[in-house]
Each structure stands twice: as structure tokens, then as C-alpha cells.
Design an enzyme around this catalytic site. Structure first.
Site, mmCIF file in Angstrom:
data_model
loop_
_atom_site.group_PDB
_atom_site.id
_atom_site.type_symbol
_atom_site.label_atom_id
_atom_site.label_comp_id
_atom_site.label_asym_id
_atom_site.label_seq_id
_atom_site.Cartn_x
_atom_site.Cartn_y
_atom_site.Cartn_z
ATOM 1 N N GLU A 95 -2.568 -2.820 5.590
ATOM 2 C CA GLU A 95 -1.142 -2.450 5.620
ATOM 3 C C GLU A 95 -0.286 -3.651 6.009
ATOM 4 O O GLU A 95 0.815 -3.823 5.486
ATOM 5 C CB GLU A 95 -0.919 -1.296 6.603
ATOM 6 C CG GLU A 95 0.485 -0.718 6.537
ATOM 7 C CD GLU A 95 0.679 0.420 7.515
ATOM 8 O OE1 GLU A 95 0.712 1.569 7.073
ATOM 9 O OE2 GLU A 95 0.789 0.162 8.736
ATOM 10 N N HIS A 97 7.026 4.691 3.655
ATOM 11 C CA HIS A 97 6.602 5.894 4.369
ATOM 12 C C HIS A 97 7.347 6.005 5.684
ATOM 13 O O HIS A 97 8.003 5.069 6.141
ATOM 14 C CB HIS A 97 5.073 5.917 4.593
ATOM 15 C CG HIS A 97 4.554 4.915 5.571
ATOM 16 N ND1 HIS A 97 3.272 4.930 6.060
ATOM 17 C CD2 HIS A 97 5.138 3.846 6.168
ATOM 18 C CE1 HIS A 97 3.095 3.929 6.909
ATOM 19 N NE2 HIS A 97 4.206 3.259 6.984
ATOM 20 N N ASP A 110 2.553 3.433 -6.369
ATOM 21 C CA ASP A 110 3.295 2.164 -6.399
ATOM 22 C C ASP A 110 4.798 2.414 -6.547
ATOM 23 O O ASP A 110 5.234 3.130 -7.451
ATOM 24 C CB ASP A 110 2.786 1.300 -7.554
ATOM 25 C CG ASP A 110 3.314 -0.122 -7.483
ATOM 26 O OD1 ASP A 110 3.477 -0.635 -6.345
ATOM 27 O OD2 ASP A 110 3.549 -0.719 -8.540
ATOM 28 N N HIS A 111 5.571 1.833 -5.627
ATOM 29 C CA HIS A 111 7.032 2.006 -5.586
ATOM 30 C C HIS A 111 7.434 3.459 -5.348
ATOM 31 O O HIS A 111 8.459 3.918 -5.843
ATOM 32 C CB HIS A 111 7.693 1.423 -6.840
ATOM 33 C CG HIS A 111 7.655 -0.085 -6.856
ATOM 34 N ND1 HIS A 111 6.495 -0.775 -7.123
ATOM 35 C CD2 HIS A 111 8.609 -0.999 -6.611
ATOM 36 C CE1 HIS A 111 6.741 -2.071 -7.043
ATOM 37 N NE2 HIS A 111 8.006 -2.240 -6.722
ATOM 38 N N CYS A 148 7.671 2.748 13.426
ATOM 39 C CA CYS A 148 7.085 3.351 12.220
ATOM 40 C C CYS A 148 7.615 4.752 11.978
ATOM 41 O O CYS A 148 7.467 5.297 10.882
ATOM 42 C CB CYS A 148 5.563 3.409 12.336
ATOM 43 S SG CYS A 148 4.819 1.784 12.234
ATOM 44 N N HIS A 188 5.762 -1.134 2.885
ATOM 45 C CA HIS A 188 4.655 -2.088 3.038
ATOM 46 C C HIS A 188 4.192 -2.548 1.660
ATOM 47 O O HIS A 188 4.264 -1.791 0.689
ATOM 48 C CB HIS A 188 3.445 -1.433 3.710
ATOM 49 C CG HIS A 188 3.680 -1.009 5.119
ATOM 50 N ND1 HIS A 188 3.718 -1.900 6.161
ATOM 51 C CD2 HIS A 188 3.912 0.207 5.654
ATOM 52 C CE1 HIS A 188 3.943 -1.248 7.289
ATOM 53 N NE2 HIS A 188 4.067 0.041 7.016
ATOM 54 N N HIS A 221 10.279 2.948 5.986
ATOM 55 C CA HIS A 221 10.157 1.497 5.810
ATOM 56 C C HIS A 221 9.026 1.272 4.814
ATOM 57 O O HIS A 221 8.265 2.196 4.511
ATOM 58 C CB HIS A 221 9.844 0.819 7.148
ATOM 59 C CG HIS A 221 8.557 1.295 7.739
ATOM 60 N ND1 HIS A 221 8.470 2.426 8.516
ATOM 61 C CD2 HIS A 221 7.293 0.828 7.608
ATOM 62 C CE1 HIS A 221 7.204 2.634 8.847
ATOM 63 N NE2 HIS A 221 6.471 1.674 8.316
#
Ligand code: NI
Length: 138
Positions: free
Chosen positions: A126, A14, A79-80, A33, A41, A39
């Protein structure tokens, strides 16, 4: 009343930024961020359901049913993926951990709740140090 919890994992990228502000203002507010290219998580998520024991099954809710609901309506979508760009239920939402938790709540509540049980909380971690818990109340 009993509380049952299942843990899930997803990896997503995100960029935390407010498009109404300049890049400089975003950097002041969100630091790295808000890096333009984002980047990632490895998120941990705990879903807790509250209810009474079903006398036939001995369960509040079959955890494999909970797993199927969360995987098909949330995990498969995030996811991904890039939370800013790829996820229908995050469209137009700034992907802070708080907003992710609320958006996932809105996806799951009607799929989980029935006369015997209700979604109680969504906790999203996170980083090792930072987590958010949402209980559906404003
Ligand atoms: Ni981040």
C-alpha cells in the site's frame, strides 16, 4: 515445485473506517486513514502461483494467461475506483490492505487453480513501508 510471480499495479481510493463506530472512535483507531472523504494509494500487487513445469510449454503457467485473469477479474474492477463504494467484491468489507488481499484471493483462487497449479500468495504493497501477504490460510 516452482513459484512464478507477476506484478500488477492499481490506483484506488478508500476510507478505512468501521461504520459501527463514531467518527472520533474511527479516528483513534485509524488516524488520518479514516478521513471522511477518503484518500488514495498506488497499490502494487504480486500474485504468486505454485506448480510443476508443463513439459509441453516449459511453463508452470503462461504469465500472459495470469495477466488476463487478474486484469479482467480484479484490476478492471479496482483501478481508479473507490474501494468502499465501487467494487462488487469489496461490498461491506472494511478496505484495509489485509481485507483487500483476502477479497482478491477469493476472486482469483478458482480461476487460477487446476490440477497442475495453485494460487500460492497475494502480496499487496500500500505504501513504500507497508505491505501485506496472504497465503489463503486462516
Ligand atoms: Ni489508506
Amino acid at each position: 515445485m516452482l513459484y512464478i510471480t507477476r506484478k500488477f499495479h492499481f490506483s484506488a481510493s478508500h476510507r478505512v473506517y468501521n461504520p459501527a463506530l463514531s467518527d472520533d472512535e474511527n479516528f483513534k483507531l485509524y488516524g488520518k486513514c479514516s478521513n471522511p472523504n477518503g484518500h488514495g494509494h498506488n497499490y502494487e500487487m504480486e500474485i504468486t502461483v505454485a506448480g510443476k513445469i508443463n513439459n509441453e510449454t516449459g511453463y508452470v503457467m503462461d504469465l500472459s494467461e495470469l495477466k488476463n485473469i487478474v486484469e479482467s477479474s480484479v484490476i478492471s474492477k479496482v483501478d481508479h475506483k473507490n474501494l468502499n463504494l465501487d467494487v462488487d467484491f469489496m461490498s461491506g468489507i472494511l478496505p484495509s490492505t489485509e481485507n483487500i488481499a483476502k477479497a482478491i484471493w477469493d476472486e482469483l483462487e478458482s480461476l487460477i487453480n487446476n490440477k497442475n497449479r495453485k494460487l500460492h500468495s497475494i502480496k499487496i504493497r500500500e505504501t513504500i513501508n507497508n505491505s501485506v501477504e496472504y497465503t489463503g490460510e486462516d
